[in-house]
Scaffold this motif. Sequence first.
Motif: not given
Ligand SMILES: [Fe+2]
Length: 353
Positions: A139, A141, A192
Amino acid sequence: FNSLQVVSLEVSHVQLKPVSVGVSGVVMQGAEVSATAKPFFVLPQRLSEDLLVSALEEAQRLQMDDHEDEADWLPAYETYVMEKATMDTLDQGLRSAVIALEQAALPLVQKAYDCPTCVSCTGFVRRYLPQERMRVPPHFDITAYATIILPLSPPQNYTGGFFVQPTAHVDSRRFVPLGLGDLVVHDFTLNHGIEVLHGGRYSLILWISETLEACHGSHTPWHAQRARDGDAVAQHLLGMMFSHGNGAPQDDLRALEWTLLAATNGLANAQFSAGTMYFEGKGAPEDYNRSFYWYEKAAEQGDASAQIIVARMYWEGLGSPADSELAAYWYRLGSLQAAKGVALSGPQWLLYS
Ligand SMILES: [Fe+2]
Ligand SMILES: O=C(O)CCC(=O)C(=O)O
């Protein structure tokens, strides 16, 4: 179309190279990043063993929340330690760890990602244990301009851990080896995740906002301008924010608009979302042809869930002419990844029935 067997992932590690960055001296820069991503960094051994031991003990005693995680909407097993730039009441070890983490990494964030006004906004502890949660799927952030991660658990407590994944295909996944007291610094462009293969892991994470004002208002103004300038990751994240009403008002029309821009710019995550939105009739009337079009694009880029879904759509002749050979082709590619432990997501009917 069912019973995908789960076997263990092979572990390969990212290449880290020493680089010199401003006030922080020598850090390690990760080489395995996607075309859109800015570099990420590992700062070696910035926290003392004593501090880590007491912070870990205190983390193990924390009551964990089971609200939904924004990466996969399953219970998060996390606890906030800082909200809107204010630290919660914490025991001494964790409190010192948060302060030490910020001191060690914020100057690097400000320098490496060109944001002198960056501040720590949100902090939380995460727990990864068998029977609870062992992963966060790949994903970006959504609500952080940059992120600082400190594994509280020593490396002998677990295998796997933090990985980066430059493409949608699991074979591009690379774990980042982190020793005791090592920190990771990355920005919102890094795809990540976490995959704990054995053992248990606790981590302390700080989400950085570009300004204190953005933090206090729970806004992410850094995405808007970048999205308008054509940054596919920012477009995708805006799409997610409108879609889930997280950091923006819930608005399916605008969600689809931004998602389509990111998808057209080639981001596999957005192509997958576009497929799902047309399939479910979110932001536009239900349209299996358009749904298939975007799912196939994501499948071609290696997304495992998209490969299984495209197989199903070819099998049923949904949004495409029925074609059992192509169905078998895509099913094989998707299930090879699922067999490596990749979690599938998407409309359940397309994945499992
Ligand atoms: Fe994350
Ligand atoms: O637990 C970690 O080290 C990082 C988890 C993560 O990527 C997230 O919560 O967004």
